[in-house]
Design a protein around this motif. Structure first.
Motif, short mmCIF file in Angstrom:
data_model
loop_
_atom_site.label_atom_id
_atom_site.label_comp_id
_atom_site.label_asym_id
_atom_site.label_seq_id
_atom_site.Cartn_x
_atom_site.Cartn_y
_atom_site.Cartn_z
N HIS A 171 63.83 44.84 53.16
CA HIS A 171 63.30 45.67 54.23
C HIS A 171 62.21 44.94 55.01
O HIS A 171 62.09 45.09 56.23
N ARG A 205 66.39 48.58 58.58
CA ARG A 205 67.17 49.24 57.52
C ARG A 205 66.22 49.98 56.57
O ARG A 205 65.35 49.36 55.96
N PRO A 206 66.37 51.28 56.42
CA PRO A 206 65.48 52.05 55.53
C PRO A 206 65.56 51.56 54.09
O PRO A 206 66.61 51.12 53.62
N ARG A 249 70.23 52.19 47.79
CA ARG A 249 71.56 52.76 47.55
C ARG A 249 72.62 51.66 47.53
O ARG A 249 73.51 51.65 46.67
N GLU A 250 72.51 50.73 48.46
CA GLU A 250 73.47 49.61 48.51
C GLU A 250 73.39 48.78 47.23
O GLU A 250 74.41 48.35 46.69
N GLN A 275 66.27 57.96 43.31
CA GLN A 275 66.40 58.60 44.61
C GLN A 275 65.38 59.72 44.78
O GLN A 275 64.77 59.87 45.84
N GLU A 281 59.09 58.84 50.55
CA GLU A 281 59.53 58.74 51.94
C GLU A 281 59.07 59.94 52.76
O GLU A 281 58.85 59.84 53.97
N GLU A 324 68.19 53.29 51.95
CA GLU A 324 69.54 52.82 52.22
C GLU A 324 69.81 51.50 51.49
O GLU A 324 70.90 51.29 50.93
N LEU A 325 68.82 50.62 51.48
CA LEU A 325 68.97 49.33 50.80
C LEU A 325 69.05 49.51 49.29
O LEU A 325 69.82 48.81 48.61
N ARG A 376 62.61 59.56 47.73
CA ARG A 376 62.59 60.60 48.75
C ARG A 376 61.23 61.28 48.81
O ARG A 376 60.76 61.66 49.88
#
Length: 206
Positions: free
Chosen positions: A170, A176-177, A183-184, A95, A102, A180-181, A99
């Protein structure tokens, strides 16, 4: 000396970012296979020699490879709270890097470009193998498991797979970011990706 060192580091970060930005922009405009190191260096207003101080080849620049990301992930392994699960530790490390990528606004475009280019995908896989070896060794040490243990290697490899699957998804669903994908994907790994394989339905893969 501290101020001078800080200024030097900021300039290095700015130069690396300028090269990575130029490489990505040119790759998106012309296609990765048609971009040269000379063009990237010129676009970033540095010499070709300076380019090679930061990246071994143009693919690493297009990928935005940064050795600091791996160092931060390894440090996260070493300093993780004692009660934190290994997969959670991997999530925080991933993450943090995502980030950071990102924040420059280019994570989605870079991901789409990578998944559409066999050359970039191959280079990503090659560099990821070495990263995963180092992360696996660090995670095994944190878990108190000997080198060559299956569990830490699987956790690290699964984390990498979650990122690659997220980039592919993606590309098909850009709304869908990527984060987020990813994290899923981690949530599914934590829950168990095979819903039929639970405590009441154990299977011996022999």
């Amino acid at each position: 000396m501290g101020a001078e060192g800080g200024l030097r580091e900021r300039k290095k970060l700015q130069t690396r970012a300028a090269l990575a930005d130029a490489a990505l922009r040119l790759a998106l405009e012309k296609g990765p296979d048609h971009v040269t190191v000379e063009e990237i260096a010129e676009a970033a207003d540095v010499s070709v020699r300076t380019f090679f101080n930061y990246f071994p080849h143009k693919e690493h620049a297009i990928l935005g490879r940064n050795s600091e990301h791996l160092e931060r992930a390894l440090d996260r392994m070493r300093t993780a709270p004692a009660g934190e699960s290994p997969l959670t530790t991997m999530w925080y490390a991933v993450q943090d890097v995502l980030r950071d990528l990102e924040s420059d606004g280019e994570l989605s475009r870079r991901g789409e470009l990578i998944m559409s280019s066999p050359t970039l995908l191959y280079q990503l896989m090659l560099s990821s193998i070495d990263d995963e070896r180092q992360l696996t060794a660090a995670l095994a040490e944190r878990m108190g498991e000997p080198a060559g243990s299956t569990r830490p290697a699987l956790i690290v490899s699964a984390a990498g797979a979650a990122c690659r699957v997220a980039m592919e998804l993606h590309k098909a669903a850009p709304g869908r970011p990527v984060l987020e994908l990813v994290r899923e994907g981690f949530q599914l790994l934590a829950q168990g990706i095979d819903p039929a394989f639970g405590p009441s339905n154990q299977k011996d893969f022999s």
